[in-house]
Design an enzyme around this catalytic site. Structure first.
Site, short mmCIF file in Angstrom:
data_model
loop_
_atom_site.label_atom_id
_atom_site.label_comp_id
_atom_site.label_asym_id
_atom_site.label_seq_id
_atom_site.Cartn_x
_atom_site.Cartn_y
_atom_site.Cartn_z
N TYR A 256 -10.31 -3.21 52.63
CA TYR A 256 -10.42 -2.85 51.06
C TYR A 256 -10.04 -1.60 50.63
O TYR A 256 -10.20 -0.21 51.07
CB TYR A 256 -12.04 -3.17 50.88
CG TYR A 256 -12.21 -3.39 49.48
CD1 TYR A 256 -12.05 -3.86 48.67
CD2 TYR A 256 -13.27 -1.97 48.82
CE1 TYR A 256 -12.65 -4.20 46.80
CE2 TYR A 256 -13.08 -1.56 46.96
CZ TYR A 256 -13.19 -2.69 46.66
OH TYR A 256 -12.66 -2.39 45.43
N TRP B 172 -7.86 -0.21 46.71
CA TRP B 172 -7.03 -0.21 45.98
C TRP B 172 -5.14 -0.22 45.95
O TRP B 172 -4.81 -0.22 45.00
CB TRP B 172 -7.42 0.75 44.63
CG TRP B 172 -8.23 0.44 43.48
CD1 TRP B 172 -9.16 -0.32 44.28
CD2 TRP B 172 -8.08 0.11 42.03
NE1 TRP B 172 -9.79 -0.84 42.71
CE2 TRP B 172 -9.14 -1.15 41.88
CE3 TRP B 172 -7.40 0.00 40.41
CZ2 TRP B 172 -9.30 -1.15 40.50
CZ3 TRP B 172 -7.14 -0.48 39.98
CH2 TRP B 172 -8.35 -1.01 39.25
N1 LIG Z 1 -21.13 6.09 44.68
C1 LIG Z 1 -20.25 4.79 44.57
N2 LIG Z 1 -19.15 4.24 45.41
C2 LIG Z 1 -18.24 3.93 45.37
C3 LIG Z 1 -18.51 3.39 43.42
C4 LIG Z 1 -19.18 3.42 41.86
O1 LIG Z 1 -19.40 3.37 41.48
N3 LIG Z 1 -20.56 4.88 43.48
N4 LIG Z 1 -17.02 2.49 43.00
C5 LIG Z 1 -16.59 1.30 44.27
C6 LIG Z 1 -16.00 0.99 43.42
S1 LIG Z 1 -15.67 -0.49 41.93
C7 LIG Z 1 -14.73 0.95 44.36
S2 LIG Z 1 -13.45 -0.40 43.37
C8 LIG Z 1 -13.52 1.41 45.84
C9 LIG Z 1 -12.01 1.78 46.16
O2 LIG Z 1 -12.29 2.03 46.96
P1 LIG Z 1 -11.34 2.71 47.34
O3 LIG Z 1 -9.79 1.68 46.39
O4 LIG Z 1 -10.82 2.35 48.74
O5 LIG Z 1 -10.67 4.03 46.70
P2 LIG Z 1 -9.39 4.95 46.42
O6 LIG Z 1 -9.68 6.08 46.49
O7 LIG Z 1 -8.32 3.76 45.59
O8 LIG Z 1 -8.26 4.07 47.92
C10 LIG Z 1 -7.76 4.34 48.22
C11 LIG Z 1 -6.35 4.47 49.25
O9 LIG Z 1 -5.35 4.04 49.47
C12 LIG Z 1 -4.54 4.82 49.84
N5 LIG Z 1 -3.17 4.04 49.13
C13 LIG Z 1 -2.50 3.99 48.14
N6 LIG Z 1 -1.29 3.65 48.10
C14 LIG Z 1 -1.01 3.43 49.05
C15 LIG Z 1 -0.04 2.84 49.79
O10 LIG Z 1 1.14 2.15 49.26
N7 LIG Z 1 0.02 2.37 51.43
C16 LIG Z 1 -1.43 3.04 52.27
N8 LIG Z 1 -1.40 2.63 53.30
N9 LIG Z 1 -1.90 3.44 51.56
C17 LIG Z 1 -2.64 4.04 50.16
C18 LIG Z 1 -4.78 5.74 49.02
O11 LIG Z 1 -3.61 6.83 49.22
C19 LIG Z 1 -5.73 5.61 49.38
O12 LIG Z 1 -7.10 6.30 50.07
O13 LIG Z 1 -15.20 2.53 45.22
C20 LIG Z 1 -16.72 2.26 45.48
N10 LIG Z 1 -16.98 3.38 45.98
N1 LIG Z 2 -10.17 7.46 35.40
C1 LIG Z 2 -10.91 6.35 36.32
N2 LIG Z 2 -10.91 4.47 35.89
C2 LIG Z 2 -11.06 4.23 36.39
C3 LIG Z 2 -11.21 3.66 37.86
C4 LIG Z 2 -11.48 5.16 38.32
O1 LIG Z 2 -11.18 5.10 39.43
N3 LIG Z 2 -10.83 6.49 37.58
N4 LIG Z 2 -11.82 2.79 38.64
C5 LIG Z 2 -11.83 1.87 38.12
C6 LIG Z 2 -12.39 0.34 38.97
S1 LIG Z 2 -12.29 0.36 40.44
C7 LIG Z 2 -13.41 -0.10 38.25
S2 LIG Z 2 -14.40 -1.18 39.57
C8 LIG Z 2 -14.01 0.11 37.08
C9 LIG Z 2 -16.06 0.52 36.79
O2 LIG Z 2 -15.91 0.42 35.22
P1 LIG Z 2 -18.12 0.78 35.58
O3 LIG Z 2 -18.35 0.44 36.92
O4 LIG Z 2 -18.51 0.49 34.46
O5 LIG Z 2 -17.46 2.18 35.07
P2 LIG Z 2 -18.61 3.25 35.49
O6 LIG Z 2 -17.87 4.79 35.14
O7 LIG Z 2 -19.27 3.63 37.22
O8 LIG Z 2 -20.16 3.85 34.68
C10 LIG Z 2 -19.73 2.43 33.21
C11 LIG Z 2 -21.21 3.92 32.58
O9 LIG Z 2 -22.22 2.67 33.04
C12 LIG Z 2 -22.95 3.96 32.66
N5 LIG Z 2 -24.52 3.95 33.58
C13 LIG Z 2 -24.54 3.94 34.81
N6 LIG Z 2 -25.81 3.90 34.97
C14 LIG Z 2 -26.17 2.85 34.22
C15 LIG Z 2 -27.58 1.81 34.40
O10 LIG Z 2 -28.37 2.40 34.89
N7 LIG Z 2 -27.59 1.08 32.37
C16 LIG Z 2 -26.99 1.30 32.41
N8 LIG Z 2 -27.37 0.99 30.74
N9 LIG Z 2 -25.75 2.46 31.58
C17 LIG Z 2 -25.54 2.80 33.26
C18 LIG Z 2 -22.29 5.23 33.01
O11 LIG Z 2 -23.12 6.37 31.95
C19 LIG Z 2 -20.92 5.18 32.67
O12 LIG Z 2 -21.15 6.23 31.58
O13 LIG Z 2 -13.83 1.53 36.51
C20 LIG Z 2 -12.20 1.68 36.64
N10 LIG Z 2 -11.96 2.58 36.08
MO LIG Z 3 -13.49 -1.13 41.49
#
Ligand SMILES: Nc1nc2c(c(=O)[nH]1)N[C@H]1C(S)=C(S)[C@@H](COP(=O)(O)OP(=O)(O)OC[C@H]3O[C@@H](n4cnc5c(=O)[nH]c(N)nc54)[C@H](O)[C@@H]3O)O[C@H]1N2
Ligand SMILES: Nc1nc2c(c(=O)[nH]1)N[C@H]1C(S)=C(S)[C@@H](COP(=O)(O)OP(=O)(O)OC[C@H]3O[C@@H](n4cnc5c(=O)[nH]c(N)nc54)[C@H](O)[C@@H]3O)O[C@H]1N2
Ligand SMILES: [Mo]
Length: 775
Positions: free
Chosen positions: A115, A117
């Site tokens: 998994y 991005w």
């Molecule tokens: N506590 C907490 N944890 C969370 C979340 C949260 O809200 N709270 N959010 C979750 C969510 S929504 C998500 S989507 C995940 C994200 O988790 P990930 O998608 O695993 O996070 P990234 O840091 O985007 O990791 C992408 C990796 O791919 C590598 N990469 C980029 N391009 C390439 C390429 O072309 N080739 C190869 N081989 N590698 C490449 C980058 O260097 C990087 O290390 O995290 C989750 N974890």
């Molecule tokens: N810059 C940047 N943008 C991103 C990403 C990133 O890594 N960096 N990741 C992308 C990805 S993979 C994803 S999945 C999306 C995620 O998008 P979201 O999951 O919507 O994003 P978060 O920043 O985790 O949370 C949004 C807001 O929800 C509020 N929140 C948290 N818990 C609660 C709750 O229990 N109740 C209420 N009412 N509010 C709460 C927090 O204060 C936070 O500001 O964002 C995407 N956009």
């Molecule tokens: Mo995500």
């Protein structure tokens, strides 16, 4: 045509001046982007390049074992040095190991869920590449859903429609501006998150759109523990809710609507099924507890009068209700989404311009865009013979407990016995919860192979690391949903060190495993781009988009996609004629009560929206021991862990550590001052962070964004301290429910204290110890 060169990243489209004479490429914001993201400007910088994986590297103990010298000890992962070897040797080691595992245990012992991005660009998408490769050699165990959205993605198709369709068809900003009067949002509309769109974004829409709405007199109410996750350029109302209690608030609103007879009975009757059961529950006829505004107030911390007023305001205006994805990334995360839909149905505005619900404006740039919808080019992942998967966030359970059973969407399934893990394009030591537990699980597989661009913690914890190129070093195609342009992405520099494209790495491995032709189909990079593009021309034409020939596309810089004249209004067809446009749910209608889900018998996800206490929250007895709810939101200055070491990300750190937001009163009670190094802890782990005092966060809530590279004091699993501010040492590896098995990172209690003494040095961005040639 302007003769510009472009590159796309998930956080934007950028103009590039390619590297000359061994220098570095420079990036500028896209000239037509009203709100470009700074994240990408540093992609080509020397500071970022410093962390590149330059040559294939093999963990010393694993190499000794492969050479017949010693027994293998997977506990040494992370602690041993790496030996840099030539490509031929590294590819030989990896292909022989894949062949060994395949013949000894079958392809079902290979986990390629992988998994993550990856990078933008439709061909060099690492996920698609690794999946296609593993299918070419016979198959692998894959993952289902995403960390982003598992609870909602699993749930919503049963109730209304798949999340992907809901997201792509959000009522557009322009229509909202004309018709919406009240915009109520749970979790803001974070502009920081809307920097991102899967595949890239040419025009960032959220900043201006929110300002225009506010300028038109739309009233905004932000229900969130964090005030500042919306910026309308004007004042707005803030309801600082206790985290994870939104379902109770919505039930309190629903009760008020029922008690005051303000719900839309005609809408419910015509477009929904099962409302009566939900009504019985809200009125307390099921469990003896009426879900009144007073009841909701006790749980949420929002005043009873405010809840009643909110219900009346919602029923009295053209009202859009929006919900951040973070709400469903929590224990029982299905419930707020189900409650949102049920409330929107009661208000009867679904399918009207300006009313209804959103899932979620702000999570990415896509939601609210009016640019034309058409599908992009995609690399086929092929088919293997293994038909096994795990829900994505169950990785540690799978590694720790092969053979154990679990439930998923009403099925009972069992975990496979994994011997080899292959990861490309993701960072599990960023994304998974309870990293001490993952460290333990990570010792189980015999071999871990990672393709990476940078020495991330996951790369440091691998046995074989292949250096992968970045987008700047490859040719590719930029496409993202509902964006105004598509563009060629042209190579802007030579590959760093000895790095190779994932495609080249997998082509070599596939050839050594007798599947070269299956994987490559005889095409090189440019032939693939042309092939994917030619397939795409037809698909685009069907959607009303005329693309030029590949030659014309490649010699141009951008191709513009027109904006639609007609508004996009979510579910307007269904509203207009539900018989002619039934939903793809079992009943064809919105399922306020869902027979199928009820039939699964999951106690933690019954047949309609309910309030169930999360395993940790501020209202539980556990809050006496760990009195802060930890929110781990998406980072403003990077995408997850990507570019954590860039100057833009480093600039915001406090004493080299990730900032943690704390309310000034909470800080004062604990003797914490702005800029102090603090320690966050609970029974699962602890980490250091830098205190940032702000009244933008509710009392008893801390906000520590994700993405600081995991930096434990040592790599042994146990309660050791992360020095850098990675919140996933604190979060719990508990599924959202036995229905979705989704990630529940936002359910987490901790305590915080000032760190006494000299804090240890941050080593997250140090390279591992590398040696050349012989182990
Ligand atoms: N506590 C907490 N944890 C969370 C979340 C949260 O809200 N709270 N959010 C979750 C969510 S929504 C998500 S989507 C995940 C994200 O988790 P990930 O998608 O695993 O996070 P990234 O840091 O985007 O990791 C992408 C990796 O791919 C590598 N990469 C980029 N391009 C390439 C390429 O072309 N080739 C190869 N081989 N590698 C490449 C980058 O260097 C990087 O290390 O995290 C989750 N974890
Ligand atoms: N810059 C940047 N943008 C991103 C990403 C990133 O890594 N960096 N990741 C992308 C990805 S993979 C994803 S999945 C999306 C995620 O998008 P979201 O999951 O919507 O994003 P978060 O920043 O985790 O949370 C949004 C807001 O929800 C509020 N929140 C948290 N818990 C609660 C709750 O229990 N109740 C209420 N009412 N509010 C709460 C927090 O204060 C936070 O500001 O964002 C995407 N956009
Ligand atoms: Mo995500």
């Amino acid at each position: 045509m302007t003769g510009r060169t472009y590159t796309a990243a998930h956080w934007g489209l950028y103009e590039v001046t390619p590297a000359r004479n061994g220098g570095r490429p420079t990036l500028r914001p896209f000239h037509d982007d009203p709100d470009p993201s700074e994240i990408g400007l540093h992609m080509g910088s020397r500071e970022v390049a410093r962390n590149r994986v330059l040559r294939p590297a093999v963990r010393e103990g694993w190499l000794r074992h492969a050479r017949g010298l010693t027994r293998e000890d997977t506990r040494a992962r992370g602690d041993e040095r790496f030996v840099e070897v030539g490509w031929d040797e590294a590819l030989g080691l990896a292909s022989r190991e894949l062949a060994r595992v395949r013949s000894a245990h079958g392809n079902g012992a290979i986990f390629g869920g992988s998994y993550g991005w990856s990078s933008a660009g439709r061909f060099h998408h690492a996920q698609s590449q690794v999946h296609r490769f593993l299918n070419a050699i016979g198959g692998y165990v894959r993952h289902m859903d995403s960390y982003s959205l598992a609870a909602a993605r699993t749930l919503m198709p049963y109730l209304v429609m798949p999340m992907d369709e809901l997201m792509a068809d959000h009522t557009d900003w322009k229509t909202l501006r004309e018709h919406c009067q009240l915009f109520v949002t749970f979790g803001g509309v974070p502009r920081k998150n809307a920097q991102i769109a899967v595949g890239g974004t040419a025009r960032h829409l959220v900043k201006d759109s929110l300002r225009e709405l506010a300028g038109h007199g739309v009233r905004f109410i932000n229900i969130s523990p964090v005030r500042s996750d919306i910026d309308t350029g004007r004042d707005f109302e803030w309801m600082p809710i206790r985290p994870n209690t939104d379902t109770a608030l919505i039930l309190g609103i629903a009760h008020t609507l029922l008690a005051e007879d303000r719900h839309d009975k005609r809408f419910i009757q015509r477009y929904c099924v099962g409302f009566e059961k939900f009504e019985q529950y809200v009125l307390g006829r099921e469990d003896g507890v009426a879900k009144t505004a007073a009841w909701a107030s006790g749980i949420t911390g929002i005043g009873e009068k405010d809840i009643i007023a909110l219900a009346r305001d919602m029923a009295g205006a053209r009202c859009m209700i929006n919900m951040a994805w973070s709400l469903q990334r929590a224990h029982h995360g299905e419930q707020p989404y189900w409650a949102l839909l049920s409330l929107a149905a009661m208000l009867g505005q679904i399918g009207t311009p300006g009313g209804g619900f959103g899932v979620c404006y702000g999570a990415e740039n896509l939601m609210g865009s009016r640019y034309r919808k058409f599908r992009g080019p995609t690399l086929s992942q092929g088919r293997g013979s293994v038909d096994d998967f795990i829900p994505v966030a169950r990785i540690a359970d799978m590694l720790l407990h092969p053979g154990d059973t679990y439930t998923y969407c009403g099925q009972t399934r069992s975990y496979p016995d994994i011997r080899l893990v292959y990861w490309a394009g993701g960072n599990p030591f960023h994304h998974h919860q309870d990293l001490n537990r993952l460290l333990r699980a990570w010792r189980k597989p015999e071999t871990i192979i990672v393709n990476e661009q940078y020495w991330t913690p996951t790369a440091k914890l691998a046995d074989i690391v292949f250096p992968a190129t970045t987008s700047l070093e490859r040719n590719d195609i930029f496409y993202a949903q509902r964006e105004p342009y598509v563009a060629p992405m042209k190579r802007a520099m030579a590959p760093e060190g000895e790095s190779r494209d994932d495609y080249a790495i997998f082509s070599e491995l596939a050839a050594r495993l007798g599947a070269g032709e299956t994987f490559t189909e005889g095409r090189d990079e440019m032939q693939w781009l042309e092939h994917l593009y030619d397939e795409w021309i037809g698909k685009a034409r069907d959607a009303g988009v005329r693309l030029p020939s590949f030659q014309a596309f490649w010699s141009r810089d951008l191709v513009e996609i027109e904006q639609l004249d007609e508004p996009v209004v979510l579910l307007s067809d269904f509203r207009e004629n539900p018989e002619a446009h039934p939903l793809k749910t079992a009943s064809g209608k919105i399922e306020i009560f869902c027979e199928r889900i009820a039939g699964y018998g999951h106690d933690d996800c019954p047949g309609h929206a309910v309030w169930i206490e999360p395993h940790e929250w501020l209202g539980s007895g556990k809050a006496r021991i760990h009195p802060f709810h930890l929110i781990t939101d998406q980072p403003a200055r990077r995408l997850h862990s990507q570019l954590d070491h860039s100057p833009h990300s480093i600039e915001a750190k406090i004493q080299g550590r990730e900032p943690v937001w704390i309310h000034p009163e909470d800080a004062r009670e604990r003797g914490i001052r702005d800029g102090d190094v603090v320690r966050l802890y609970n029974a699962r782990g602890s980490c250091l962070a830098g205190a940032l005092l702000t009244a933008d966060v509710r009392r008893n809530v801390l906000k520590l964004s994700t993405g600081a590279w995991f930096d434990p004091e040592n790599w042994a699993p146990g309660n050791n301290m992360d020095k850098h501010g990675n919140p996933n040492v604190l979060t719990a590896d508990v599924p959202a429910s036995s229905f979705s098995q989704g990630c529940s990172a936002q359910t987490c209690l901790v305590d915080i204290e000032r760190y006494a003494g000299a804090p240890p040095r941050v080593t997250a961005h140090d390279l591992p110890f590398l040696s050349r040639g012989e182990p």
